[in-house]
Design an enzyme around this catalytic site. Structure first.
Site, PDB file in Angstrom:
ATOM      1  N   GLU A 129       0.856  -1.185   0.000  1.00 51.84           N
ATOM      2  CA  GLU A 129       0.000   0.000   0.000  1.00 51.84           C
ATOM      3  C   GLU A 129       0.899   1.245   0.000  1.00 51.84           C
ATOM      4  O   GLU A 129       1.882   1.267   0.750  1.00 51.84           O
ATOM      5  CB  GLU A 129      -0.910   0.049   1.240  1.00 51.84           C
ATOM      6  CG  GLU A 129      -1.918   1.171   1.157  1.00 51.84           C
ATOM      7  CD  GLU A 129      -2.903   1.229   2.338  1.00 51.84           C
ATOM      8  OE1 GLU A 129      -2.717   0.465   3.311  1.00 51.84           O
ATOM      9  OE2 GLU A 129      -3.839   2.021   2.256  1.00 51.84           O
ATOM     10  N   GLY A 269       2.808   2.512  10.821  1.00 53.30           N
ATOM     11  CA  GLY A 269       2.591   1.722  12.029  1.00 53.30           C
ATOM     12  C   GLY A 269       2.464   0.239  11.745  1.00 53.30           C
ATOM     13  O   GLY A 269       3.123  -0.591  12.372  1.00 53.30           O
ATOM     14  N   ALA A 270       1.614  -0.101  10.792  1.00 44.92           N
ATOM     15  CA  ALA A 270       1.380  -1.511  10.474  1.00 44.92           C
ATOM     16  C   ALA A 270       0.571  -1.587   9.188  1.00 44.92           C
ATOM     17  O   ALA A 270       0.084  -0.566   8.688  1.00 44.92           O
ATOM     18  CB  ALA A 270       0.610  -2.182  11.601  1.00 44.92           C
ATOM     19  N   ASN A 273      -2.351  -6.399   5.352  1.00 43.75           N
ATOM     20  CA  ASN A 273      -2.337  -7.413   4.289  1.00 43.75           C
ATOM     21  C   ASN A 273      -3.187  -8.619   4.680  1.00 43.75           C
ATOM     22  O   ASN A 273      -3.123  -9.105   5.804  1.00 43.75           O
ATOM     23  CB  ASN A 273      -0.913  -7.895   4.047  1.00 43.75           C
ATOM     24  CG  ASN A 273       0.073  -6.755   4.015  1.00 43.75           C
ATOM     25  OD1 ASN A 273      -0.048  -5.858   3.208  1.00 43.75           O
ATOM     26  ND2 ASN A 273       1.017  -6.771   4.952  1.00 43.75           N
ATOM     27  N   HIS A 305      -6.828  -2.120  15.083  1.00 45.17           N
ATOM     28  CA  HIS A 305      -7.020  -1.400  13.817  1.00 45.17           C
ATOM     29  C   HIS A 305      -6.776  -2.322  12.617  1.00 45.17           C
ATOM     30  O   HIS A 305      -7.617  -2.424  11.727  1.00 45.17           O
ATOM     31  CB  HIS A 305      -6.067  -0.204  13.785  1.00 45.17           C
ATOM     32  CG  HIS A 305      -6.169   0.631  12.549  1.00 45.17           C
ATOM     33  ND1 HIS A 305      -6.935   1.767  12.474  1.00 45.17           N
ATOM     34  CD2 HIS A 305      -5.615   0.485  11.313  1.00 45.17           C
ATOM     35  CE1 HIS A 305      -6.845   2.286  11.262  1.00 45.17           C
ATOM     36  NE2 HIS A 305      -6.037   1.520  10.534  1.00 45.17           N
ATOM     37  N   GLU A 306      -5.653  -3.001  12.621  1.00 43.33           N
ATOM     38  CA  GLU A 306      -5.328  -3.865  11.460  1.00 43.33           C
ATOM     39  C   GLU A 306      -6.313  -5.030  11.385  1.00 43.33           C
ATOM     40  O   GLU A 306      -6.744  -5.419  10.303  1.00 43.33           O
ATOM     41  CB  GLU A 306      -3.889  -4.388  11.535  1.00 43.33           C
ATOM     42  CG  GLU A 306      -2.822  -3.312  11.690  1.00 43.33           C
ATOM     43  CD  GLU A 306      -2.938  -2.146  10.718  1.00 43.33           C
ATOM     44  OE1 GLU A 306      -3.387  -2.344   9.572  1.00 43.33           O
ATOM     45  OE2 GLU A 306      -2.597  -1.014  11.116  1.00 43.33           O
ATOM     46  N   HIS A 309      -9.583  -3.951   9.884  1.00 43.76           N
ATOM     47  CA  HIS A 309      -9.489  -3.753   8.435  1.00 43.76           C
ATOM     48  C   HIS A 309      -9.908  -5.010   7.661  1.00 43.76           C
ATOM     49  O   HIS A 309     -10.246  -4.909   6.484  1.00 43.76           O
ATOM     50  CB  HIS A 309      -8.053  -3.410   8.037  1.00 43.76           C
ATOM     51  CG  HIS A 309      -7.754  -1.939   7.941  1.00 43.76           C
ATOM     52  ND1 HIS A 309      -8.609  -1.033   7.362  1.00 43.76           N
ATOM     53  CD2 HIS A 309      -6.657  -1.223   8.327  1.00 43.76           C
ATOM     54  CE1 HIS A 309      -8.053   0.176   7.401  1.00 43.76           C
ATOM     55  NE2 HIS A 309      -6.875   0.089   7.984  1.00 43.76           N
TER      56      HIS A 309
HETATM   57  N1  0A1 Z   1      -3.186   0.932   5.820  1.00 40.10           N
HETATM   58  C1  0A1 Z   1      -2.295   0.984   6.927  1.00 40.10           C
HETATM   59  C2  0A1 Z   1      -1.307   2.056   6.934  1.00 40.10           C
HETATM   60  C3  0A1 Z   1      -0.266   2.094   5.898  1.00 40.10           C
HETATM   61  C4  0A1 Z   1      -0.406   2.954   4.854  1.00 40.10           C
HETATM   62  C5  0A1 Z   1       0.586   3.148   3.925  1.00 40.10           C
HETATM   63  C6  0A1 Z   1       1.709   2.419   4.074  1.00 40.10           C
HETATM   64  O1  0A1 Z   1       2.724   2.606   3.189  1.00 40.10           O
HETATM   65  C7  0A1 Z   1       2.669   3.725   2.391  1.00 40.10           C
HETATM   66  C8  0A1 Z   1       1.874   1.515   5.102  1.00 40.10           C
HETATM   67  C9  0A1 Z   1       0.868   1.351   6.018  1.00 40.10           C
HETATM   68  C10 0A1 Z   1      -3.109   1.245   8.170  1.00 40.10           C
HETATM   69  O2  0A1 Z   1      -4.014   2.069   8.127  1.00 40.10           O
HETATM   70  O3  0A1 Z   1      -2.818   0.676   9.183  1.00 40.10           O
HETATM   71 ZN    ZN Z   2      -5.763   1.686   8.559  1.00 33.90          ZN
END
Ligand code: 0A1
Ligand code: ZN
Length: 880
Positions: A129, A269-270, A273, A305-306, A309
């Site tokens: 991401e 932070g994390a 996936n 949070h993760e 998701h």
């Molecule tokens: N989606 C993840 C955060 C995240 C976003 C971008 C990244 O690289 C550019 C890495 C992690 C979350 O909201 O936890």
């Molecule tokens: Zn997130």
């Protein structure tokens, strides 16, 4: 690196993908410097696409092409164009599905940007991401292309004994030359930003969760060997989150396996996936002697949070990156609810609002302001912002307030049911909430498209004869970039009224009486009237911070002290104390600017005395009531920020309170001080918070007795919360043992990277003289490393974003230093570099001298050759 004119991407230009990729088979032959990727794509034309060209454009960056074939036939160079950012195949079959096989190589070791496949310590891992997958292989790297992934990893058995990817393990085997392979299959179609692989020498901490329907889910946390003893809390947090989502949203986990890997090098932070979360070690590892109570709370929050998701993000994902807040705002709201339920809803809400008001409000008032659903970007990685995340969560919270808990849940049920397996928009979310509740939220939708923090100006008029109170609320919103004029928003404003004895005065409305109501503010100016009030009540407005707005209302110090004592709304009770302190501090700032002597208002001393004496049960809450507004919050209230006066006035209040309430602070300190190894339960956490808040005040006294207490606590502490609080008291005073304590801490913890980060941060954020020299020296410390984002944040980030006094030194040394570091980071890690630029973005808020110096550094950055898109966008927009 940047081409001549970086392109802006617009939401209005969205079109559906021309091709779909139903399945992708990935084969990795892993090597630190030379990984071979073979990707087999099953493609077909998208019947929804209007485009009729026969060409196929696949996105890819920094890749070496080995070969490309369509339906088994190798392509010749004349049949495709290989560019810096894409591979265009001139002609592909239009009337039937077809297969493309691409072979390419990548060099993970050279990847210091930490996007795509990279090396962290000795393990290989990925971050896709937002657009990292295109650094692994050519693909339709956009979230509305959802594919089923099958992944086979092959590598050296000694270097990479553990080989992980998304979904379920479906095969493994041994090969010659000490090599082996593992195959993974993810049954859920997903966008490529949710792809992950991890390979390395990892230990597995395993557990199990039984879902509400009785399915057994294997839970596995992978860490390097020396961290196996720091996973218990993360595992417990994961189980708590899984149970909570079942109970609160009726959402159950879907795969048989849930894996988390902790890595030392991570930009954020994390990452959620599918089935294989990759985490910054900071949000996994905890042991009482290495992690503070706040660390424990953040870990539970991020693990939640993760996990959340998996539904709000993965099962239902975003159509395009402009919709980022669809998954992030919603998921932050969910993790806030979860953490509130797990700890204290009152404390959690205050912490969240505090962060929002000090940091997101500044973003929303500056040159980088954007709506929670932005309309344009140059680099999407720059839009993982406080606005998209935190303000996005506030927007979801307002929907929750407007619909009520049950209506909100009904709406969420419909959203997940209607859109499972789809890539959708913020509009689809609002529509599901509307349809499930039979309501219309048209005006509310403006929160998605309008930037800036609205201001509510409130005046009250009490009519003794009619026994009525009239509240007039005006709303306005300052202009933001590209949005000079604002429309009125739908703002839910929670209200309570207090009688003279502090009890709730009933609010008569629609024939019945209530203790609390929500006003629907929808117009530029509205008056709300309340009847049957024989005496003028005290108004408690915007309870629970029911909308992300600035409230302007004339209040006397006595009225605020009254609310601090009596308001039954825990948020507003705290807020009354904050506003009381704000008023007192601003009077002192005026005095400083006029060169007058400083005197503390007695009313604040009395108010703090009552707080100190009333333990009320929740000690964490009591500690928050004692905390003075932060310098960054006070800065937000000033037209031209006077850093020195803010610091001096706040320090004066803190020191004077410590002097006048010395006995009370000391008594509470002694009452709650225990020599405990640190258990993470609410009682113990509260005791530590309150005791350390007292220590922080007492340390302002700078006397031998307090020096002794701090040093004693530092050396005897058996948990990191107490040890760090004591060290902080020592570092931020003239304690004679400062150097010795810092050295001792370093020697004690040199093997624990996350603790050493704290050591850097503590020194970088010190308000004592010579801090800048210390920061410069720390840049040369053997433990400092520009390639480790946590370390960069702990020193450069902490100094530039959490040390206003020294960063904004009048001679501009802080600004020059930051620009130097941004330019050094620009080539190594553009994402981290652009995060660091934000320290300069607020230049217009300072005096002419500082403005000039900050601007000069921004101009220097923009004029630099080979600037990344990331840094270019933030620096140029800051100057605009
Ligand atoms: N989606 C993840 C955060 C995240 C976003 C971008 C990244 O690289 C550019 C890495 C992690 C979350 O909201 O936890
Ligand atoms: Zn997130």
């Amino acid at each position: 690196m940047r081409d001549a004119s970086p392109q802006t991407v617009f939401l209005k230009d969205y079109t559906p993908p021309e091709y779909l990729i139903e399945q992708i088979e990935l084969n990795f032959d892993l090597d630190e410097q030379h990984t071979l990727v073979r990707s087999t794509l099953s493609l077909r034309r998208n019947p929804q696409s209007q485009d009729s060209s026969a060409a196929l454009t696949l996105l890819g960056e920094e890749l070496q092409l080995v070969s490309i074939a369509i339906d088994g036939r190798l392509l010749m160079q004349s049949q495709y164009v290989l560019g810096e950012e894409a591979l265009v195949v001139h002609e592909v079959p239009q009337d039937r599905p077809f297969q493309i096989v691409i072979e390419n190589t990548i060099n993970p070791q050279a990847n210091t940007a930490l996007e795509g496949l990279y090396l962290s310590s000795s393990m290989l891992c990925t971050q896709c991401e937002a657009q990292g997958f295109r650094k692994i292989t050519w693909f339709l790297d956009r979230p509305d292309v959802m594919s089923r992934f099958k992944t086979t990893l092959t590598g050296d058995k000694s270097k990479y004994p553990v080989l992980l990817s998304n979904g379920n393990k479906v095969g493994e085997g041994e090969l010659e030359n000490n090599r082996h392979w593992v195959s993974w299959e993810d049954p859920f179609a997903k966008p490529c930003y949710l792809f992950a692989l991890v390979a390395g020498q990892l230990e597995c901490v395993a557990d199990e969760f039984v879902t509400m329907s009785g399915r057994r889910i294997a839970l596995e946390i992978f860490v390097e060997k020396h961290n196996v003893d720091k996973c218990d809390h993360a595992m417990q947090s994961l189980k708590n989150a899984m149970r909570w989502d079942e109970e609160t949203y009726g959402l159950e986990y879907d795969l048989d396996l849930y894996m988390i890997v902790a890595v030392d090098h991570f930009n954020m932070g994390a990452m959620e996936n599918k089935g294989l979360n990759v985490f910054n070690t900071k949000f996994v590892l905890a042991r009482p002697d290495t992690a503070t109570d706040s660390d424990y709370e953040h870990i539970e929050g991020v693990i939640g949070h993760e996990y959340f998701h998996n539904w709000s993000g993965n099962r239902v994902t975003c159509r395009d990156w402009f919709q980022l807040s669809l998954k992030e705002g919603f998921t932050v709201f969910r993790d806030q609810q979860f953490s509130g339920d797990r700890t204290s809803p009152a404390v959690k809400r205050i912490e969240d609002v505090n962060a929002l008001r000090t940091r997101q409000f500044a973003e929303d008032a500056g040159p980088l302001a954007h709506p929670i659903r932005p309309e344009a970007y140059i680099e999407i990685n720059n839009f993982y912002t406080l606005t998209v995340y935190e303000k996005g969560a506030e927007v979801v919270r307002m929907l929750h307030t407007l619909l009520g808990a049950a209506g909100f849940r009904k709406g969420c049920d419909l959203y997940f049911q209607r859109h499972d397996g789809q890539a959708v928009t913020c509009e689809d979310f609002v529509k599901a909430l509307e349809d499930a509740n039979g309501v219309e939220l048209n005006q509310f939708r403006r929160w998605y498209s309008q930037a800036g923090t609205p201001v509510l100006t409130v005046s009250q008029q009490y009519d003794a004869e009619a026994q009525q109170l009239h509240l007039t609320i005006q709303q306005s919103c300052p202009p933001t970039p590209n949005q000079p004029v604002k429309a009125s928003l739908h703002i839910p404003v929670k209200l309570g009224l207090l009688a003279a004895d502090g009890s709730a005065a009933p609010i008569y409305c629609n024939g019945s009486s209530q203790a609390e109501i929500t006003l629907n503010v929808t117009e530029a100016e509205q008056t709300f009237s309340f009847a049957k009030l024989p005496q003028q009540p005290v108004v408690s407005l915007l309870r629970g911070f029911s909308a992300p707005v600035t409230l302007k209302m004339e209040r006397s110090l006595d009225e605020l002290a009254f609310l601090l004592r009596h308001d039954s709304d825990t948020f507003n009770r705290w807020e009354a104390g904050q506003q009381l302190a704000v008023q007192v501090i601003f009077k002192l700032i005026d005095a400083i600017e006029l060169g007058r002597p400083l005197q503390l208002e007695p009313v604040i001393v009395d108010a703090y005395r009552s707080v100190l004496l009333d333990s009320g049960g929740d000690l964490s809450y009591q500690a928050l009531l004692l905390a003075l507004p932060e310098e960054s919050y006070l800065s937000g209230q000033m037209a031209i920020i006077d850093v020195e006066a803010i610091h001096q006035a706040r320090e004066f209040v803190k020191k004077t309170l410590a002097e006048q309430l010395q006995a009370e602070f000391k008594q509470l300190y002694v009452q709650h001080h225990r020599d405990e190894s640190g258990s993470f339960d609410a009682g113990a956490v509260g005791r530590r918070r309150l005791k350390n808040a007292c220590l922080s005040y007492l340390s302002k006294l700078e006397n031998a007795d307090v020096y002794h207490i701090a040093e004693q606590q530092f050396y005897s502490a058996r948990n990191m919360t107490d040890q760090l609080a004591a060290l902080s008291a020592i570092v931020n005073s003239n304690h004679p043992a400062k150097a010795r304590s810092l050295d001792s801490f370093y020697v004690q913890w040199r093997q624990e990277a996350l603790v050493i980060d704290k050591w850097f941060t503590l020194q970088a954020t010190s308000s004592m003289p010579n801090t800048f020299a210390t920061v410069q020296a720390l840049m040369k410390h053997p433990a400092f490393d520009m390639k480790t984002p946590n370390r960069v944040r702990s020193l450069i980030g902490a100094f530039s974003q959490a040390n206003p006094l020294h960063f904004h030194a009048q001679n501009g040394e802080g600004y020059r230093f930051l620009a130097d570091q941004v330019l050094a980071l620009n080539t190594l890690n553009p994402q981290i570099a652009s995060r660091m630029v934000t320290g300069l973005a607020q230049w217009r808020r300072y005096d002419a001298g500082r403005q000039g110096l900050m601007k000069q550094q921004l101009q220097r950055i923009v004029a630099t050759e080979h600037l990344s898109k990331d840094v270019y966008e933030i620096a140029s927009k800051s100057l605009a």
